[in-house]
Write an enzyme that holds these catalytic residues in place. Structure first.
Site, short mmCIF file in Angstrom:
data_model
loop_
_atom_site.label_atom_id
_atom_site.label_comp_id
_atom_site.label_asym_id
_atom_site.label_seq_id
_atom_site.Cartn_x
_atom_site.Cartn_y
_atom_site.Cartn_z
N ASN A 1 63.39 77.46 24.92
CA ASN A 1 64.72 78.07 24.77
C ASN A 1 65.28 77.08 23.72
OD1 ASN A 1 66.48 76.39 26.45
ND2 ASN A 1 65.24 77.65 28.06
N ASP B 1 63.82 81.88 32.91
CA ASP B 1 63.77 83.09 34.04
C ASP B 1 62.35 83.46 34.16
OD1 ASP B 1 66.49 82.62 34.67
OD2 ASP B 1 66.97 84.14 32.85
N LYS C 1 42.46 77.59 24.55
CA LYS C 1 43.58 78.28 23.58
C LYS C 1 43.00 79.62 23.36
CE LYS C 1 44.84 77.57 18.77
NZ LYS C 1 44.42 77.37 17.48
N LYS D 1 78.19 86.00 38.39
CA LYS D 1 77.05 84.92 38.63
C LYS D 1 77.79 83.94 39.71
CE LYS D 1 74.71 84.63 34.36
NZ LYS D 1 74.15 83.94 33.10
N LYS E 1 75.58 83.42 43.34
CA LYS E 1 74.99 82.23 43.26
C LYS E 1 75.96 81.41 44.29
CE LYS E 1 72.48 82.42 39.05
NZ LYS E 1 71.75 81.68 38.03
N1 CTP Z 1 69.37 78.37 36.80
C1 CTP Z 1 68.60 77.82 37.72
N2 CTP Z 1 67.30 78.25 37.64
C2 CTP Z 1 66.81 79.34 37.08
C3 CTP Z 1 67.65 79.96 36.18
C4 CTP Z 1 69.06 79.66 36.07
O1 CTP Z 1 68.92 76.71 38.30
N3 CTP Z 1 65.51 79.65 37.44
C5 CTP Z 1 70.62 77.96 36.71
C6 CTP Z 1 71.15 77.28 35.16
O2 CTP Z 1 71.10 76.05 35.43
C7 CTP Z 1 72.66 77.71 35.01
C8 CTP Z 1 72.67 79.16 36.08
O3 CTP Z 1 71.57 79.06 36.90
O4 CTP Z 1 73.34 76.71 35.90
C9 CTP Z 1 72.79 80.31 35.22
O5 CTP Z 1 71.80 80.31 34.18
P1 CTP Z 1 72.01 81.64 33.36
O6 CTP Z 1 70.52 81.24 32.55
O7 CTP Z 1 73.09 81.77 32.43
O8 CTP Z 1 71.98 82.97 34.25
P2 CTP Z 1 70.76 83.67 35.03
O9 CTP Z 1 71.22 83.72 36.48
O10 CTP Z 1 69.33 83.25 34.69
O11 CTP Z 1 71.11 85.21 34.49
P3 CTP Z 1 70.96 85.58 32.99
O12 CTP Z 1 69.71 85.03 32.23
O13 CTP Z 1 70.23 87.22 33.45
O14 CTP Z 1 72.15 85.74 32.38
#
Ligand code: CTP
Length: 411
Positions: A210, A279, A289, A337, A341
């Site tokens: 990303n 995620d 490859k 969130k 969390k």
């Molecule tokens: N985070 C994490 N591990 C993951 C995904 C996210 O520790 N596998 C943590 C990120 O570091 C951040 C928080 O969760 O502090 C939120 O991340 P974000 O991507 O905004 O949220 P998600 O929970 O992944 O939800 P979405 O992508 O559906 O918005």
């Protein structure tokens, strides 16, 4: 934190521009006030460009059109919003005015109107510096609590050699930090910070990632270390240098980040999760490859572990802050969130907003707290966002510690 930086008329005025940048990198918002003399050496435009703010040059408005009540009382407004007044370089003239309480321009008037701490970095000819009148004025300022940064010895612009050179940037920065008692409020804390993106391999040459640059997490790590914390930075791949005094653990994938965080988390008192963790990852990593086949290609993805959620589940008395990157319904998603969390603080930003999110040096965030409060911060540098987040963490940790212990009734 806001610094008002007075620039006065000496050859060293050009050095003030670099100083502004360094202060900003330290997380300060800088507003510049220039005396008439300073404008002979450097233009207000330089500082306006660096700070993104109007540079104040006159007591009664910068131009005739601006000569109105608003500008006539501006020194009071600036005095009220500043956390520290720094004058660099400070000429013999401004030092004499400060010492005697003369208020005949914006800077000297601001000095009288402000109750903020003051740091003065003199620069002048060696004979002027050594003159008893000057030394008397300096002693008077020091008596009053002004932090005077001793000028360096060396070759002076006038051709003479001796004391009078503007102190080095690092000495001036150290004096600013020392004056604000800034450094030590995280002493005794161990802070774990996650930062940067993760890369999820599909085959030996391709991966999913990303747009995270890691800048926000690194700024948090650097600010925490400067405030006295022991800092462990678990970082995905970034192009950033490790800030001084930090233990950095490099990882590539969400799985590796999970492993590193799990290992380090027990020894930490504060966790700040700023990484943009993938995620999902490819369900299968191809050993070779993937070859073009002509038709379409479907890649199956599987979820990764939510590291933050897992750590926060059994957080005990650790303080945990998460970050959320959103593109819509920021508040609603942030509050969801925060609760889902089990966080103490969530720092949310709309990554589509101007000056926010990926790869920018600035950010526009709102803070959401466990008790339902929230706080919207204006656009500011990531270093300053980091300081503001840490200010809140220090405040909340302090409040937790001073809370009276719950009485247990034994049945
Ligand atoms: N985070 C994490 N591990 C993951 C995904 C996210 O520790 N596998 C943590 C990120 O570091 C951040 C928080 O969760 O502090 C939120 O991340 P974000 O991507 O905004 O949220 P998600 O929970 O992944 O939800 P979405 O992508 O559906 O918005």
């Amino acid at each position: 934190m806001r610094i008002t930086m007075g620039v006065t008329g000496g050859v060293a005025a050009y050095k003030a521009a670099e100083l502004v940048r360094l202060l900003q990198q330290d997380g300060f918002t800088v507003e510049v006030v220039m005396t008439r003399g300073a404008r002979e050496f450097i233009t207000p435009l330089t500082f306006a460009a660096l700070t993104g703010q109007k540079v104040i040059t006159d007591l009664f408005g910068n131009t005739e059109n601006e000569a109105n009540l608003e500008s006539a009382i501006e020194h009071i407004a600036v005095a009220q919003r500043t956390d520290l007044l720094l004058v660099a370089p400070a000429t013999a003239d401004v030092i004499a005015k400060f010492a005697r309480g003369i208020a005949d321009d914006f800077l000297s008037t601001l000095y009288l109107a402000s109750t903020a701490p003051v740091v003065v970095a003199p620069a002048m000819n060696v004979n002027m510096w050594n003159h008893p009148a000057m030394q008397e004025n300096i002693a008077k300022l020091r008596e009053r609590g002004v932090n005077v940064v001793q000028p360096n010895e060396g070759y002076l612009a006038c051709g003479m050699v001796g004391a009078g050179r503007l102190a080095g940037h690092q000495e001036i920065l150290a004096a600013v930090r020392e004056t604000l008692h800034w450094n030590r409020d995280l002493t005794g804390e161990t802070v774990l910070v996650t930062a940067g993106p993760t890369c999820e391999d599909l085959d030996p040459v391709r991966y999913l990632t990303n747009r995270s640059s890691g800048k926000m997490g690194y700024a948090v790590a650097q600010a925490a270390a400067r405030r006295g914390a022991k800092v462990i930075l678990v970082s995905g791949p970034t192009a950033l240098e490790t800030p001084p005094g930090i233990r950095r653990i490099d990882v590539r994938t969400a799985e590796q980040m999970h492993e590193a965080v799990t290992k380090e988390f027990a020894g930490c008192s504060i966790g700040i999760f700023a990484a943009a963790v993938a995620d999902y990852r490819p369900a299968r990593k191809h050993a070779d490859k993937i070859k073009k086949s002509g038709g379409s290609l479907t890649v199956q993805l599987e979820p990764t572990v939510d590291i933050l959620q897992e750590m926060a589940r059994a957080k005990g008395d650790k303080f945990i802050a998460g970050f959320a990157a959103e593109t819509a319904d920021v508040e609603q998603n942030a509050r969801k969130k925060l609760a889902a969390k089990n966080l103490d603080l969530l720092v949310a930003n709309d990554v589509t907003a101007e000056g926010a999110g990926f790869d920018h040096d600035t950010n526009v965030v709102s803070l959401y707290f466990r008790d339902g409060r929230d706080m919207a911060l204006p656009k500011m540098g990531k270093a300053e966002v980091a300081q503001r987040v840490l200010d809140e963490i220090v405040r909340l940790r302090g409040a937790l510690r001073t809370k009276p212990a719950k009485r247990l009734s034994v049945v």
